[in-house]
Design a protein around this motif. Structure first.
Motif, PDB file in Angstrom:
ATOM      1  N   GLU A  89       0.490  -0.983   0.252  1.00  0.00           N
ATOM      2  CA  GLU A  89      -0.423  -0.220  -0.241  1.00  0.00           C
ATOM      3  C   GLU A  89       0.725   1.001  -0.202  1.00  0.00           C
ATOM      4  O   GLU A  89       0.671   2.119  -0.679  1.00  0.00           O
ATOM      5  CB  GLU A  89      -0.510   0.501   1.331  1.00  0.00           C
ATOM      6  N   GLN A  99       2.400   1.651  -3.187  1.00  0.00           N
ATOM      7  CA  GLN A  99       1.042   1.748  -4.221  1.00  0.00           C
ATOM      8  C   GLN A  99       1.272   3.591  -4.093  1.00  0.00           C
ATOM      9  O   GLN A  99       0.475   4.826  -4.311  1.00  0.00           O
ATOM     10  CB  GLN A  99       0.446   1.621  -4.087  1.00  0.00           C
ATOM     11  N   ALA A 100       1.179   4.274  -2.703  1.00  0.00           N
ATOM     12  CA  ALA A 100       1.050   5.917  -2.661  1.00  0.00           C
ATOM     13  C   ALA A 100       1.925   6.692  -3.198  1.00  0.00           C
ATOM     14  O   ALA A 100       2.074   7.722  -4.101  1.00  0.00           O
ATOM     15  CB  ALA A 100       0.569   5.540  -0.827  1.00  0.00           C
ATOM     16  N   GLU A 156       4.030   5.441  -6.168  1.00  0.00           N
ATOM     17  CA  GLU A 156       4.203   5.555  -7.518  1.00  0.00           C
ATOM     18  C   GLU A 156       2.474   6.702  -7.839  1.00  0.00           C
ATOM     19  O   GLU A 156       2.712   7.380  -8.455  1.00  0.00           O
ATOM     20  CB  GLU A 156       3.405   4.136  -7.272  1.00  0.00           C
ATOM     21  N   SER A 157       1.762   6.459  -6.823  1.00  0.00           N
ATOM     22  CA  SER A 157       0.704   7.682  -7.130  1.00  0.00           C
ATOM     23  C   SER A 157       0.423   8.747  -7.079  1.00  0.00           C
ATOM     24  O   SER A 157       1.149  10.116  -7.738  1.00  0.00           O
ATOM     25  CB  SER A 157      -0.709   7.136  -6.294  1.00  0.00           C
ATOM     26  N   ALA A 158       2.040   9.178  -6.705  1.00  0.00           N
ATOM     27  CA  ALA A 158       2.761  10.649  -5.966  1.00  0.00           C
ATOM     28  C   ALA A 158       3.995  10.690  -6.552  1.00  0.00           C
ATOM     29  O   ALA A 158       3.940  12.029  -7.521  1.00  0.00           O
ATOM     30  CB  ALA A 158       2.692  11.098  -4.296  1.00  0.00           C
ATOM     31  N   ARG A 203       3.571  11.355 -10.221  1.00  0.00           N
ATOM     32  CA  ARG A 203       3.154  11.719 -11.371  1.00  0.00           C
ATOM     33  C   ARG A 203       3.373  13.347 -11.632  1.00  0.00           C
ATOM     34  O   ARG A 203       2.111  13.755 -10.426  1.00  0.00           O
ATOM     35  CB  ARG A 203       1.794  11.333 -11.639  1.00  0.00           C
ATOM     36  N   TRP A 231      -0.847  16.789  -1.311  1.00  0.00           N
ATOM     37  CA  TRP A 231      -0.762  15.661  -0.473  1.00  0.00           C
ATOM     38  C   TRP A 231      -0.349  15.904   1.362  1.00  0.00           C
ATOM     39  O   TRP A 231      -1.280  15.562   1.973  1.00  0.00           O
ATOM     40  CB  TRP A 231       0.362  14.127  -0.393  1.00  0.00           C
ATOM     41  N   ALA A 237       2.043  10.983   1.250  1.00  0.00           N
ATOM     42  CA  ALA A 237       1.949   9.916   0.567  1.00  0.00           C
ATOM     43  C   ALA A 237       1.336   8.757   1.110  1.00  0.00           C
ATOM     44  O   ALA A 237       0.303   8.335   1.386  1.00  0.00           O
ATOM     45  CB  ALA A 237       2.763  10.365  -1.084  1.00  0.00           C
TER      46      ALA A 237
END
Length: 341
Positions: free
Chosen positions: A15, A18-19, A21-23, A25, A36, A241
């Motif tokens: 998790e 993934q957080a 990776e989401s940040a 971008r 964030w 994040a």
């Protein structure tokens, strides 16, 4: 490599990855002005209460020192257990950076009590004596023991009676919360804690901790003081994040519950083994044992762990969020073999 040396040796929860990776971008503003981090303050208020103000830093030492800097000036002092992380494992950072003194107290189990703290509460107003200004405790302690909410409240009341503050080192606060069945707020703000070092690195995060001001009186110019301490992260969104995922997905509770459970499984496996003495109550994810020197020296060939008190042949074994039952069973088997020679 599988280790029982530290919960810092484990990897990162999916998790959290993934957080990150989401940040990762597009672009966003730096030094905490990103979306964030701006949203994180609301989340900390939901978690710890409406007065909570987080200051993200790189590590636990940074969080502890920033909290101490918020409470103390160089002529003042912090009362802490002799075994406290700020005293034993931070290379004198509070003394060098803040300039204050640590007044250490021997304890049988790593826990301060009002009576123990009172031994250091003297010399108020005497210019030749460092002025006691704060009490610092860890939840759980460095010896893996827990404070009840009532015990924390008693220390907070004592501090406030003497115009002092109470700091909590919560690097493993998740393990304490799970073990006691309480929320973070119930363990901190509701008990009168003035500032908190809150971490997740030992429980599935990659990096980053937070100094959390719970008493608004301490939230004075900390953004400047954090910068002076070299603890201001430019790409802070990657820290924020992680904390967002840590606090909203339930990963903190799941991971802490698992590491605590694996430690209890380890403890059960030690029962009945000759020449193995558990020296402190096992309440979270650490076990401290005394065993023959030749045994733990030999066991180091199989698994890494720390000799906690070499003079007394006490070692520390820790479980992590990714410790498996197979890890525990293999460790116990190898320990048994070493005990049998």
């Amino acid at each position: 490599m599988r280790s029982f040396g530290s919960d810092n040796h484990s990897g990162i929860s999916p998790e959290i990855m993934q957080a990150i990776e989401s940040a990762n971008r597009d672009h966003d503003l730096a030094y905490g002005d990103d979306q964030w981090t701006l949203g994180l303050e609301r989340l900390f208020k939901e978690t710890f209460g409406p007065t909570a103000k987080p200051y993200l830093v790189f590590n636990g030492t940074g969080a502890n020192v920033l909290c101490i800097d918020a409470m103390c000036r160089s002529h003042e002092a912090v009362v802490c257990a002799e075994t406290a992380h700020i005293n034993v494992d931070e290379c004198g950072a509070p003394q060098r950076i803040v300039g204050c003194r640590l007044l250490t107290v021997p304890t049988p189990d790593g826990k301060l009590t009002p009576d123990l703290v009172r031994t250091q509460l003297h010399g108020f107003g005497f210019e030749h004596h460092s002025q006691p200004r704060a009490i610092s405790i860890a939840q759980p302690t460095e010896l893996g023991t827990l404070y009840s909410p009532e015990e924390v409240r008693a220390l907070a009341d004592l501090a406030h009676e003497h115009n002092m503050y109470l700091h909590m080192d919560g690097a493993r606060l998740a393990n304490a919360a799970v073990a006691l069945g309480l929320t973070f707020k119930a363990l901190t703000t509701d008990c009168g804690v003035d500032c908190l070092s809150f971490g997740g690195t030992k429980n599935g995060m990659l990096m980053g901790e937070s100094a959390v001001m719970l008493n608004p009186a301490l939230d004075v110019d900390l953004k400047y003081r954090r910068k002076q301490m070299s603890q201001l992260c430019s790409k802070m969104r990657f820290m924020s994040a992680q904390f967002e995922a840590y606090l909203t997905t339930g990963v903190w509770e799941r991971n802490a519950r698992h590491s605590n459970a694996m430690t209890q499984r380890l403890l059960q496996g030690l029962a009945g083994m000759e020449n193995v003495e558990v020296v402190y109550p096992v309440q979270v994810n650490s076990v401290f044992v005394r065993l023959p020197r030749e045994v733990w020296h030999a066991l180091l060939e199989d698994y890494f762990f720390y000799d906690w008190d070499e003079a007394n042949d006490v070692v520390r074994w820790m479980c992590s969020f990714d410790t498996t039952e197979a890890d525990v069973e293999d460790f116990l088997e190898k320990l048994g073999n070493r005990l049998r020679g």
